[in-house]
Design a protein around this motif. Structure first.
Motif, PDB file in Angstrom:
ATOM      1  N   ILE A  75      64.262 -51.119 -30.661  1.00 21.24           N
ATOM      2  CA  ILE A  75      65.152 -50.714 -31.980  1.00 21.24           C
ATOM      3  C   ILE A  75      64.238 -50.429 -33.253  1.00 21.24           C
ATOM      4  CG2 ILE A  75      67.072 -52.153 -31.215  1.00 21.24           C
ATOM      5  CD1 ILE A  75      66.198 -54.334 -33.380  1.00 21.24           C
ATOM      6  N   LEU A  76      63.015 -50.730 -33.022  1.00 20.16           N
ATOM      7  CA  LEU A  76      61.966 -50.578 -34.171  1.00 20.16           C
ATOM      8  C   LEU A  76      61.530 -49.145 -34.452  1.00 20.16           C
ATOM      9  CD1 LEU A  76      59.648 -53.746 -34.373  1.00 20.16           C
ATOM     10  CD2 LEU A  76      61.374 -53.212 -36.003  1.00 20.16           C
ATOM     11  N   PRO A  77      61.640 -48.417 -35.362  1.00 22.86           N
ATOM     12  CA  PRO A  77      61.378 -46.934 -35.063  1.00 22.86           C
ATOM     13  C   PRO A  77      59.881 -46.604 -35.126  1.00 22.86           C
ATOM     14  CG  PRO A  77      61.714 -47.738 -37.567  1.00 22.86           C
ATOM     15  CD  PRO A  77      62.072 -48.925 -36.714  1.00 22.86           C
ATOM     16  N   ARG A  78      59.578 -45.556 -34.809  1.00 20.19           N
ATOM     17  CA  ARG A  78      58.064 -45.241 -34.814  1.00 20.19           C
ATOM     18  C   ARG A  78      57.611 -45.239 -36.341  1.00 20.19           C
ATOM     19  NH1 ARG A  78      56.630 -45.977 -29.359  1.00 20.19           N
ATOM     20  NH2 ARG A  78      57.833 -44.791 -28.198  1.00 20.19           N
ATOM     21  N   ALA A  79      56.505 -45.718 -36.502  1.00 21.07           N
ATOM     22  CA  ALA A  79      55.831 -45.812 -37.884  1.00 21.07           C
ATOM     23  C   ALA A  79      55.294 -44.306 -38.384  1.00 21.07           C
ATOM     24  CB  ALA A  79      54.787 -46.706 -37.900  1.00 21.07           C
ATOM     25  N   VAL A 113      53.562 -55.870 -40.054  1.00 18.92           N
ATOM     26  CA  VAL A 113      52.109 -56.336 -40.027  1.00 18.92           C
ATOM     27  C   VAL A 113      51.684 -57.389 -38.958  1.00 18.92           C
ATOM     28  CG1 VAL A 113      52.025 -56.060 -42.571  1.00 18.92           C
ATOM     29  CG2 VAL A 113      52.628 -58.332 -41.841  1.00 18.92           C
ATOM     30  N   GLY A 114      50.558 -57.302 -38.687  1.00 19.89           N
ATOM     31  CA  GLY A 114      50.011 -58.227 -37.459  1.00 19.89           C
ATOM     32  C   GLY A 114      48.844 -57.526 -36.880  1.00 19.89           C
ATOM     33  N   SER A 115      48.678 -57.690 -35.509  1.00 17.88           N
ATOM     34  CA  SER A 115      47.348 -57.026 -34.806  1.00 17.88           C
ATOM     35  C   SER A 115      47.393 -55.762 -34.780  1.00 17.88           C
ATOM     36  CB  SER A 115      46.927 -58.148 -33.760  1.00 17.88           C
ATOM     37  OG  SER A 115      48.163 -57.854 -32.808  1.00 17.88           O
ATOM     38  N   SER A 116      46.243 -55.185 -34.391  1.00 14.76           N
ATOM     39  CA  SER A 116      46.141 -53.919 -33.862  1.00 14.76           C
ATOM     40  C   SER A 116      47.063 -53.458 -32.784  1.00 14.76           C
ATOM     41  CB  SER A 116      44.701 -53.456 -33.884  1.00 14.76           C
ATOM     42  OG  SER A 116      44.113 -53.313 -35.042  1.00 14.76           O
ATOM     43  N   ALA A 117      46.978 -54.594 -31.630  1.00 22.42           N
ATOM     44  CA  ALA A 117      47.828 -54.358 -30.605  1.00 22.42           C
ATOM     45  C   ALA A 117      49.219 -54.327 -30.741  1.00 22.42           C
ATOM     46  CB  ALA A 117      47.360 -55.592 -29.634  1.00 22.42           C
ATOM     47  N   ASP A 118      49.473 -55.229 -32.011  1.00 20.13           N
ATOM     48  CA  ASP A 118      51.030 -55.143 -32.226  1.00 20.13           C
ATOM     49  C   ASP A 118      51.598 -53.795 -32.703  1.00 20.13           C
ATOM     50  OD1 ASP A 118      51.475 -57.881 -31.884  1.00 20.13           O
ATOM     51  OD2 ASP A 118      50.604 -58.466 -33.724  1.00 20.13           O
ATOM     52  N   MET A 119      50.739 -53.041 -33.190  1.00 23.71           N
ATOM     53  CA  MET A 119      51.125 -51.887 -33.906  1.00 23.71           C
ATOM     54  C   MET A 119      51.222 -50.670 -32.567  1.00 23.71           C
ATOM     55  SD  MET A 119      51.463 -52.662 -36.808  1.00 23.71           S
ATOM     56  CE  MET A 119      51.699 -54.463 -36.808  1.00 23.71           C
ATOM     57  N   GLU A 120      50.307 -50.970 -31.530  1.00 21.45           N
ATOM     58  CA  GLU A 120      50.709 -49.907 -30.423  1.00 21.45           C
ATOM     59  C   GLU A 120      52.121 -49.384 -30.295  1.00 21.45           C
ATOM     60  OE1 GLU A 120      48.278 -47.939 -29.134  1.00 21.45           O
ATOM     61  OE2 GLU A 120      46.684 -49.264 -30.453  1.00 21.45           O
ATOM     62  N   PRO A 121      52.992 -50.067 -30.019  1.00 26.08           N
ATOM     63  CA  PRO A 121      54.491 -49.711 -29.851  1.00 26.08           C
ATOM     64  C   PRO A 121      55.041 -48.851 -30.696  1.00 26.08           C
ATOM     65  CG  PRO A 121      54.112 -51.959 -29.003  1.00 26.08           C
ATOM     66  CD  PRO A 121      53.066 -51.703 -30.080  1.00 26.08           C
ATOM     67  N   LEU A 122      54.623 -49.026 -32.049  1.00 25.99           N
ATOM     68  CA  LEU A 122      55.172 -48.472 -33.016  1.00 25.99           C
ATOM     69  C   LEU A 122      54.393 -46.896 -33.570  1.00 25.99           C
ATOM     70  CD1 LEU A 122      55.385 -51.610 -35.545  1.00 25.99           C
ATOM     71  CD2 LEU A 122      56.994 -50.651 -33.981  1.00 25.99           C
ATOM     72  N   ILE A 123      53.348 -46.625 -32.794  1.00 26.05           N
ATOM     73  CA  ILE A 123      52.654 -45.316 -32.901  1.00 26.05           C
ATOM     74  C   ILE A 123      53.527 -44.191 -31.885  1.00 26.05           C
ATOM     75  CG2 ILE A 123      50.639 -44.144 -32.730  1.00 26.05           C
ATOM     76  CD1 ILE A 123      49.013 -46.807 -33.177  1.00 26.05           C
ATOM     77  N   GLY A 124      53.937 -43.321 -32.568  1.00 24.53           N
ATOM     78  CA  GLY A 124      54.317 -42.032 -31.967  1.00 24.53           C
ATOM     79  C   GLY A 124      53.624 -40.865 -32.145  1.00 24.53           C
ATOM     80  N   PRO A 125      54.076 -39.667 -31.673  1.00 17.66           N
ATOM     81  CA  PRO A 125      53.389 -38.408 -31.798  1.00 17.66           C
ATOM     82  C   PRO A 125      53.132 -38.068 -33.307  1.00 17.66           C
ATOM     83  CG  PRO A 125      55.196 -38.399 -30.134  1.00 17.66           C
ATOM     84  CD  PRO A 125      55.378 -39.742 -30.915  1.00 17.66           C
ATOM     85  N   GLY A 126      54.183 -38.685 -34.165  1.00 13.82           N
ATOM     86  CA  GLY A 126      54.045 -38.135 -35.654  1.00 13.82           C
ATOM     87  C   GLY A 126      53.554 -39.103 -36.433  1.00 13.82           C
ATOM     88  N   THR A 127      52.839 -40.503 -35.959  1.00 13.67           N
ATOM     89  CA  THR A 127      52.359 -41.331 -36.725  1.00 13.67           C
ATOM     90  C   THR A 127      50.868 -40.916 -36.984  1.00 13.67           C
ATOM     91  OG1 THR A 127      53.753 -42.951 -35.436  1.00 13.67           O
ATOM     92  CG2 THR A 127      51.820 -43.747 -36.714  1.00 13.67           C
ATOM     93  N   ARG A 128      50.944 -41.078 -38.510  1.00  9.08           N
ATOM     94  CA  ARG A 128      49.411 -41.052 -39.096  1.00  9.08           C
ATOM     95  C   ARG A 128      48.780 -42.328 -38.665  1.00  9.08           C
ATOM     96  NH1 ARG A 128      47.303 -37.605 -42.575  1.00  9.08           N
ATOM     97  NH2 ARG A 128      49.235 -36.841 -43.398  1.00  9.08           N
ATOM     98  N   VAL A 129      47.618 -42.347 -38.047  1.00  8.10           N
ATOM     99  CA  VAL A 129      46.824 -43.503 -37.846  1.00  8.10           C
ATOM    100  C   VAL A 129      45.483 -43.523 -38.610  1.00  8.10           C
ATOM    101  CG1 VAL A 129      45.628 -45.029 -35.900  1.00  8.10           C
ATOM    102  CG2 VAL A 129      47.825 -43.760 -35.448  1.00  8.10           C
TER     103      VAL A 129
END
Length: 555
Positions: free
Chosen positions: A13-17, A48-64
């Motif tokens: 349910i969390l959107p892509r960042a 906010v969290g660890s870098s690993a926590d962010m992986e599921p929130l990264i999509g094709p349009g996410t700026r990293v």
């Protein structure tokens, strides 16, 4: 696991960042664990969290953005500055000590400006510090005359409470040796001759004849000043005296700056309460503290009670050194102050009163106590701006009444040497007591009062954690605070005194996506490295980049 502390269980349910910053240090809030990464979405903090926590929130349009060990903090909150005047002054002569440490250099700047002006055109300059000039005094009007014989000159001291005008400027203002001095001000004469020096309300005659600014002048100044603040990671500020020069037109100019996308900073407008000022119209239109939106909102009402300690116009109960009759200037009588405070408080406004000396703080505190007694409000959060030289009794009464100090610790860095000259007692060491205030439960928000001091945050951080002046002198070592507390003072405390702590000041999920990324980890850096070798790499406002020193956002 740190991720579970902030994210809960990662579910679809969390959107892509929109943006993820990872691989560094994220200062979420004082007293909370430092994270490794942060995700931003739709102008808010998503997680906010660890870098690993962010992986599921990264999509094709996410700026990293790879932090590479750098520190990210909430966007800094400049709790007391003068954004519009600062932007205007950036187009004037910069007479600060780094540009003019001698009288000859100062006059040279004025002479150079006069060469490009038509006869009769004004020359405006700001930033000189008589204590740092080689002559150790204020310039005289006749010296300004020699530099610009065909132009009116108005030269403002660094504190903004004193100014020197040349003969042509005084003539245009109708100021003579027989002119009445406005109450709460001074127009200096020596041996029956005008020196050109004016203080506080004594400047009003010259200010009244200064050239008017256009709306475009205002908007350009707002944009110019905001972009400069962005370079230090500042995403929010309070303009501490809206209406000072151009009245209600300044309200309109701020609206135009937002409407045209030329205000890359969140602004709280502090309305100046002066006779025939903008407060009456603002109140009629419903512009009360808290009205507006997250980019432009109405904040407190400003009242001036005294001047500056360096200029010896801050109202003190004890005299200045070597001048037993000099206790500073009270801009208002006790009765006038109490009536003004009561009227503003009764209308529902928060107050932000300029009071530096303990005498002015006492006058302010008594007035606020009486207003709160008549119209109780446990969460009005009245403010005493600067609040530099207060007593323990005053601090206890402020705490009991819910009144917050809004200081400028950088005054110790810039003016601490001068304080020790004009007050060779314990007053400088106990001034701007950040640690004492925090220990007592206050939220003293760090600020610079720009353009009084530069909006550059590094001297402010440096002096908060060292209590050192620009010469390295320690002034009141016991009031030094940790870097974590200093960041809190520049973020959470700024949001609190501006009554927006529910959506700014921390990087907890749901808060505004306002982030500053610095070139190093401030939490482990030495004070000297913070002062001399640190920059803001990225400033993010509502999830959008408004300052990129490295080019990495574009890349």
């Amino acid at each position: 696991m740190l991720g579970s502390l902030y994210l809960g269980v990662l579910m679809p349910i969390l959107p892509r960042a929109d943006v993820v910053l990872r691989g560094g240090r994220v200062f979420v809030a004082y007293g909370e664990p430092v994270a490794e990464a942060i995700a931003l979405w739709s102008g808010k903090v998503l997680a906010v969290g660890s870098s690993a926590d962010m992986e599921p929130l990264i999509g094709p349009g996410t700026r990293v953005v790879e932090l590479r060990g750098r520190l990210a903090t909430p966007g800094l909150f400049e709790a007391h500055a003068h954004l519009l005047p600062m932007g205007l002054s950036m187009a004037e002569i910069d007479a600060r000590p780094q540009n003019a440490s001698t009288l000859d250099a100062l006059l040279g700047l004025i002479r150079e400006a006069a060469a490009s002006k038509k006869p009769g055109e004004w020359i405006l300059a700001r930033g000189y510090d008589d204590s740092k000039l080689d002559i150790r005094r204020h310039p005289h009007r006749t010296e300004l005359d020699m530099a610009a014989p065909d132009n009116p000159v108005y030269l403002v001291r660094t504190c903004g409470h004193l100014a020197v005008a040349n003969s042509m400027a005084l003539k245009l203002a109708g100021v003579t040796t027989k002119s009445p001095v406005p109450a709460g001000g001074a127009i200096e004469q020596v041996n029956g001759d005008l020196t050109g020096l004016m203080a506080e309300n004594g400047r009003q005659p010259v200010q009244a004849v200064l050239p008017a600014y256009t709306d475009e002048d205002h908007v350009a100044a707002i944009e110019r000043g905001a972009k400069y603040m962005n370079t230090f990671g500042i995403t929010s500020t309070m303009d501490a005296a809206v209406g000072m020069r151009s009245g209600y037109r300044e309200i309109i100019s701020y609206r135009n700056a937002v409407r045209t996308g030329r205000q890359p900073i969140r602004v709280t407008q502090c309305l100046l309460d002066i006779p025939d000022g903008i407060l009456g119209r603002c109140h009629e239109e419903g512009l009360i503290t808290g009205s507006g939106d997250d980019m432009l909102r109405i904040g407190p009402v400003k009242i001036f009670t005294d001047g500056s300690a360096g200029g010896k116009t801050a109202a003190m109960t004890a005299p200045y050194s070597g001048e037993e009759q000099t206790h500073g200037i009270y801009c208002l009588t006790d009765k006038e102050m109490e009536e003004a405070t009561m009227a503003v408080h009764a209308k529902g406004y928060q107050l932000a009163v300029h009071a530096i000396g303990d005498g002015a703080i006492e006058q302010t505190l008594v007035a606020m106590e009486k207003a709160l007694a008549k119209y109780p409000d446990a969460d009005r959060r009245h403010r005493i701006e600067h609040c530099g030289f207060n007593t323990m009794d005053q601090m206890k009464r402020m705490r009991a009444a819910g009144i917050e100090p809004v200081p400028q610790p950088v005054f110790i860095y810039d003016f601490g040497e001068l304080y020790q000259q004009v007050m060779p007692d314990d007053r400088p060491a106990t001034s701007y007591p950040m640690k004492t205030w925090i220990d007592m439960g206050f939220s003293p928000a760090a600020s610079t009062d720009a353009p009084v001091c530069d909006a550059n945050v590094w001297p402010n951080f440096y002096t908060m954690i060292t209590r050192k002046t620009h010469k390295g002198t320690v002034v009141g070592a016991g009031e030094a605070i940790s870097i974590e507390r200093a960041i809190q003072a520049y973020t959470q405390f700024g949001a609190y005194v501006n009554r927006c702590e529910d959506h700014r000041g921390t990087l907890r999920p749901g808060m505004a996506a306002d982030v500053a990324v610095f070139s190093r980890d401030l939490l482990t850096a030495s004070p000297e490295a913070i002062l001399s070798d640190t920059r803001c790499d990225l400033t993010i406002l509502g999830g959008a980049c408004v300052h990129d020193a490295t080019g990495e956002w574009k890349g």
